[in-house]
Motif scaffolding. Structure first.
Motif, PDB file in Angstrom:
ATOM      1  N   LYS A 193      28.716 -11.025  12.411  1.00  0.00           N
ATOM      2  CA  LYS A 193      28.546 -11.761  13.198  1.00  0.00           C
ATOM      3  C   LYS A 193      29.556 -13.102  13.045  1.00  0.00           C
ATOM      4  O   LYS A 193      29.307 -13.919  12.129  1.00  0.00           O
ATOM      5  CB  LYS A 193      26.975 -12.477  13.289  1.00  0.00           C
ATOM      6  N   VAL A 194      30.526 -13.362  13.996  1.00  0.00           N
ATOM      7  CA  VAL A 194      31.721 -14.309  13.738  1.00  0.00           C
ATOM      8  C   VAL A 194      31.217 -15.707  14.343  1.00  0.00           C
ATOM      9  O   VAL A 194      30.670 -15.671  15.481  1.00  0.00           O
ATOM     10  CB  VAL A 194      33.089 -14.049  13.948  1.00  0.00           C
ATOM     11  N   MET A 203      26.873  -9.110   8.810  1.00  0.00           N
ATOM     12  CA  MET A 203      26.817  -8.361  10.036  1.00  0.00           C
ATOM     13  C   MET A 203      27.694  -8.575  11.090  1.00  0.00           C
ATOM     14  O   MET A 203      27.450  -8.373  11.974  1.00  0.00           O
ATOM     15  CB  MET A 203      25.203  -8.858  10.506  1.00  0.00           C
ATOM     16  N   LYS A 226      26.828 -20.172   8.557  1.00  0.00           N
ATOM     17  CA  LYS A 226      27.964 -19.238   8.314  1.00  0.00           C
ATOM     18  C   LYS A 226      29.277 -19.721   7.771  1.00  0.00           C
ATOM     19  O   LYS A 226      29.844 -19.327   7.231  1.00  0.00           O
ATOM     20  CB  LYS A 226      28.262 -18.801   9.766  1.00  0.00           C
ATOM     21  N   VAL A 239      32.652 -17.035   0.124  1.00  0.00           N
ATOM     22  CA  VAL A 239      33.588 -15.934  -0.168  1.00  0.00           C
ATOM     23  C   VAL A 239      34.886 -16.519  -0.888  1.00  0.00           C
ATOM     24  O   VAL A 239      35.586 -15.764  -1.626  1.00  0.00           O
ATOM     25  CB  VAL A 239      33.511 -15.302   1.044  1.00  0.00           C
ATOM     26  N   ARG A 296      28.557 -20.072   4.251  1.00  0.00           N
ATOM     27  CA  ARG A 296      28.462 -18.656   3.487  1.00  0.00           C
ATOM     28  C   ARG A 296      29.983 -18.312   3.400  1.00  0.00           C
ATOM     29  O   ARG A 296      30.341 -17.736   2.295  1.00  0.00           O
ATOM     30  CB  ARG A 296      27.952 -17.926   4.380  1.00  0.00           C
ATOM     31  N   GLU A 297      30.791 -18.441   4.214  1.00  0.00           N
ATOM     32  CA  GLU A 297      32.235 -18.104   4.110  1.00  0.00           C
ATOM     33  C   GLU A 297      33.155 -18.741   3.049  1.00  0.00           C
ATOM     34  O   GLU A 297      33.658 -18.384   2.149  1.00  0.00           O
ATOM     35  CB  GLU A 297      33.082 -18.251   5.676  1.00  0.00           C
ATOM     36  N   PRO A 322      32.325 -11.992   7.619  1.00  0.00           N
ATOM     37  CA  PRO A 322      31.073 -12.496   8.033  1.00  0.00           C
ATOM     38  C   PRO A 322      29.939 -11.469   7.775  1.00  0.00           C
ATOM     39  O   PRO A 322      30.244 -10.245   7.803  1.00  0.00           O
ATOM     40  CB  PRO A 322      31.313 -12.842   9.645  1.00  0.00           C
TER      41      PRO A 322
END
Lengths: 148, 198
Positions: free
Chosen positions: A59-60, A57, B160, B167, B163-164, A55
């Motif tokens: 931050k999860v 920074m 998030k 990856v 975004r993951e 993740p």
């Protein structure tokens, strides 16, 4: 000079065998049968695999999705998608394929339950109460998140 | 063929309208490193791919990106519902609003409409997979930048997640490159184009 014995001359620590092709980008292969998150953790993290969870920074996502027929199906579907991409590049990983098949069965059940309560997912779905395909809410709407 | 599944890949539920944020996030809809470009890049590159793993992976990731396009559309839609005039007048959303109102249009945050020049299909598997590795990194950084600019947890949870996924896709494209390389001349992987010479 770098100690080649320590760094592992034959792979494992980022070095490649002397016969490997040069001038080519390398990404290390994910090991077979990698550790996996529980499905509900996997979907909020965006990956099934702790090893790939990197993740910004640090931050999860710690939020938990509300338990509804929709999020249940999204969770199972996510695990299947993640395993499918893994199997695309690891077709011989038999354990992962067995897990994939288990989740396919769970998804088929979850889908049946979801469609009974919330309506058809595709044109191929059964529609017993008229042409319910059109019924609001559509997926992008705020109301799609109603808790049944 | 494609069949529509009437659900998102991951839930989008945004309580507070925020047109300023919508004017930034629209870049992942129609910007140079956005989800529209991603899906078209992969779904177009697959035709010239040799080997079943490469055809499968590009199909599967390209399809997932279409799902991400829909999620970004959902974010922009929910950030711009029930807007008050004052929220539009004072915000960075005004230039977008004058052209598209609360519609969802594929454009970069900087105002440049979606353009196929931001993707590439070279027709050579090593070149195309290398492009895909870079594309996933650029999309990841765009999501990093959105996280820097947004403090809405409802939005950030979804960002998030997306975004993951970049990856994970990077990892799979890297592995695909390795699978491809194993099938080529080990002394010179560039001795021909496996899309047309094998």
């Amino acid at each position: 000079m770098m100690d080649l014995k320590k760094t592992g001359q034959h792979g494992g620590y980022g070095r490649l065998p002397a016969t490997a092709p040069l001038a080519n980008p390398y990404v290390p292969f994910q090991y077979e049968d990698p550790p996996k998150y529980e499905p509900r953790t996997a979907i909020v993290r965006g990956t099934l695999f702790p090893g790939l969870d990197l993740p910004f920074m640090n931050k999860v996502n710690k939020n938990e999705l509300p338990v509804t027929p929709l999020t249940e199906l999204q969770t199972l579907g996510f695990v299947i998608q993640e395993l499918a991409l893994y199997l695309d590049t690891h077709r011989d990983d038999k354990e992962a394929f067995e897990v994939f098949k288990d989740f396919q069965k769970l998804y088929a059940k979850g889908r049946e339950q979801y469609e009974k309560e919330c309506g058809p997912l595709t044109h191929m779905s059964a529609m017993e109460h008229g042409y319910s395909w059109l019924n609001d809410p559509w997926p992008w709407e705020y109301a799609a998140n109603r808790e049944v | 063929m494609f069949i529509y599944n009437k659900k998102l890949q991951y839930p989008v539920k945004i309580d507070k309208p925020n047109p300023r944020l919508a004017s930034i996030i629209i870049s992942q809809y129609g910007g140079p490193d956005g989800e529209l470009g991603a899906s078209l890049r992969y779904l177009s590159q697959r035709y010239s791919m040799p080997f079943d793993e490469l055809k499968g992976l590009l199909t599967d990731i390209g399809t997932e990106e279409l799902g991400h396009l829909e999620m970004i559309g959902a974010i922009v839609h929910q950030l711009t519902r029930n807007m008050k005039d004052s929220q539009i007048q004072d915000s960075a959303f005004a230039p977008y609003f004058v052209d598209h109102t609360a519609g969802v249009y594929p454009t970069a945050a900087s105002g440049f409409p979606w353009n196929a020049a931001s993707i590439a299909v070279k027709g050579d598997p090593i070149a195309d997979l290398t492009e895909d590795l870079a594309a996933e990194q650029k999309a990841r950084v765009t999501y990093d930048n959105i996280l820097r600019l947004s403090d809405d947890p409802d939005v950030n949870n979804v960002i998030k997640f997306l975004r993951e996924r970049e990856v994970v896709h990077f990892q799979r494209f890297g592995e695909a490159m390795q699978l491809l390389r194993e099938k080529l001349n080990q002394k010179n992987v560039y001795c021909m184009n496996p899309a047309i010479d094998m």
